[in-house]
Design a protein around this motif. Structure first.
Motif, PDB file in Angstrom:
ATOM      1  N   GLY A  61      65.373 -12.852  80.428  1.00  0.00           N
ATOM      2  CA  GLY A  61      65.182 -14.884  80.864  1.00  0.00           C
ATOM      3  C   GLY A  61      66.073 -14.977  80.153  1.00  0.00           C
ATOM      4  O   GLY A  61      65.600 -16.514  80.087  1.00  0.00           O
ATOM      5  N   GLU A  84      58.084  -7.911  85.635  1.00  0.00           N
ATOM      6  CA  GLU A  84      56.306  -9.344  85.457  1.00  0.00           C
ATOM      7  C   GLU A  84      56.127  -9.773  84.379  1.00  0.00           C
ATOM      8  O   GLU A  84      55.755 -10.492  84.894  1.00  0.00           O
ATOM      9  N   GLU A  86      58.061 -10.803  82.362  1.00  0.00           N
ATOM     10  CA  GLU A  86      58.963 -12.112  81.839  1.00  0.00           C
ATOM     11  C   GLU A  86      58.836 -13.047  82.406  1.00  0.00           C
ATOM     12  O   GLU A  86      59.831 -14.576  82.068  1.00  0.00           O
ATOM     13  N   ALA A  87      58.034 -13.469  84.003  1.00  0.00           N
ATOM     14  CA  ALA A  87      57.677 -14.263  84.717  1.00  0.00           C
ATOM     15  C   ALA A  87      57.688 -16.100  83.370  1.00  0.00           C
ATOM     16  O   ALA A  87      58.042 -16.979  84.169  1.00  0.00           O
ATOM     17  N   GLU A  88      56.844 -15.860  82.921  1.00  0.00           N
ATOM     18  CA  GLU A  88      56.858 -16.684  81.012  1.00  0.00           C
ATOM     19  C   GLU A  88      57.476 -18.479  80.666  1.00  0.00           C
ATOM     20  O   GLU A  88      58.422 -18.866  81.369  1.00  0.00           O
ATOM     21  N   LEU A  90      60.851 -16.928  81.827  1.00  0.00           N
ATOM     22  CA  LEU A  90      62.030 -17.759  83.124  1.00  0.00           C
ATOM     23  C   LEU A  90      61.477 -18.957  83.384  1.00  0.00           C
ATOM     24  O   LEU A  90      62.741 -19.761  83.916  1.00  0.00           O
ATOM     25  N   ARG A  91      60.048 -19.397  83.384  1.00  0.00           N
ATOM     26  CA  ARG A  91      59.680 -20.347  84.465  1.00  0.00           C
ATOM     27  C   ARG A  91      59.982 -21.614  83.307  1.00  0.00           C
ATOM     28  O   ARG A  91      59.875 -22.658  83.560  1.00  0.00           O
ATOM     29  N   ASP A 108      62.313 -19.054  89.164  1.00  0.00           N
ATOM     30  CA  ASP A 108      61.487 -17.951  89.277  1.00  0.00           C
ATOM     31  C   ASP A 108      62.200 -16.815  90.166  1.00  0.00           C
ATOM     32  O   ASP A 108      63.047 -16.667  90.413  1.00  0.00           O
ATOM     33  N   ALA A 109      61.768 -15.416  89.621  1.00  0.00           N
ATOM     34  CA  ALA A 109      62.355 -14.161  90.464  1.00  0.00           C
ATOM     35  C   ALA A 109      61.303 -14.275  91.273  1.00  0.00           C
ATOM     36  O   ALA A 109      60.209 -14.959  92.032  1.00  0.00           O
ATOM     37  N   TYR A 112      58.721  -9.353  91.332  1.00  0.00           N
ATOM     38  CA  TYR A 112      58.358  -9.043  90.076  1.00  0.00           C
ATOM     39  C   TYR A 112      58.096  -7.560  89.565  1.00  0.00           C
ATOM     40  O   TYR A 112      56.999  -7.230  90.986  1.00  0.00           O
TER      41      TYR A 112
END
Length: 210
Positions: A61, A84, A86-88, A90-91, A108-109, A112
């Motif tokens: 990200g 999944e 990497e969401a934190e 990315l955001r 966001d993707a 995930y």
């Protein structure tokens, strides 16, 4: 099925490799790590005579790998894929380092992915390999049939990714490289986030960082 074709556009002040991955004669393409200027990538795709971006794959990200993703999605309708964990990052506009390249932002993707998940896209069969260390959710996309690994900043030609950013860990990175990448076939071609293409065998034997 046509032969694999890979073209690279180097983007951002970090000289990040954005990969255009497609089959000869196909009208679909996969974009890996669009670091900036989604409109430029879109024009490149059209110049190749390809009509559809089948997916936008993010290896992690950081801003130099994701900066063009949303614009490219806007122009093509393609979904954005990431791991999944990497969401934190990315955001969060601080954790993803996007402020290095302009105004910080989060994103966001659409999808995930999980470790060892497999999927088909644009005539390729990809396996997701979780390789934390550079970031907590760094991953590789392994096209085993074609012998290519798109690995972001986990490992590079005679180098490895930095571990001093948020969620980075040198010990975790070394474990990822030795257990998840160096166990792949020797001839596997490594397409990294920066630098030139290399192979598993060459890095196992010559990389001074591992």
């Amino acid at each position: 099925m046509g032969d694999i074709k890979i073209k690279i556009r180097r983007m951002t002040i970090c000289v990040t490799n954005c990969y255009y991955v497609f089959r000869e004669g196909s009208d679909e393409i996969v974009i890996v790590d669009p670091g900036e200027k989604g409109e430029v990538i879109y024009e490149d795709v059209k110049s190749l005579g390809i009509s559809k971006v089948a997916g936008i794959l993010l290896t992690h990200g950081h801003g130099d790998h994701i900066g063009g993703a949303k614009k490219l999605q806007e122009l093509t309708g393609a979904k954005i894929y990431a791991f999944e964990d990497e969401a934190e990052i990315l955001r969060d506009g601080v954790k993803n380092l996007s402020g290095w390249f302009g105004e910080p932002y989060g994103m966001d993707a659409d999808v995930y992915l999980r470790d060892n998940e497999e999927f088909d896209m644009a005539g390729f069969h990809f396996k997701v390999i979780h390789t934390p260390g550079h970031t907590q959710g760094s991953c590789c996309y392994y096209a085993e049939e074609d012998g290519y690994l798109f690995c972001g900043d986990t490992i590079m030609n005679l180098s490895v990714g930095r571990t001093d950013f948020y969620s980075g860990s040198e010990a975790t990175l070394m474990r990822s490289i030795h257990e998840r990448i160096f166990t792949l076939p020797d001839e596997t071609k490594i397409c990294s986030g920066h630098g030139d293409k290399t192979t598993v065998a060459f890095e196992r034997e010559n990389n001074p960082c591992v």
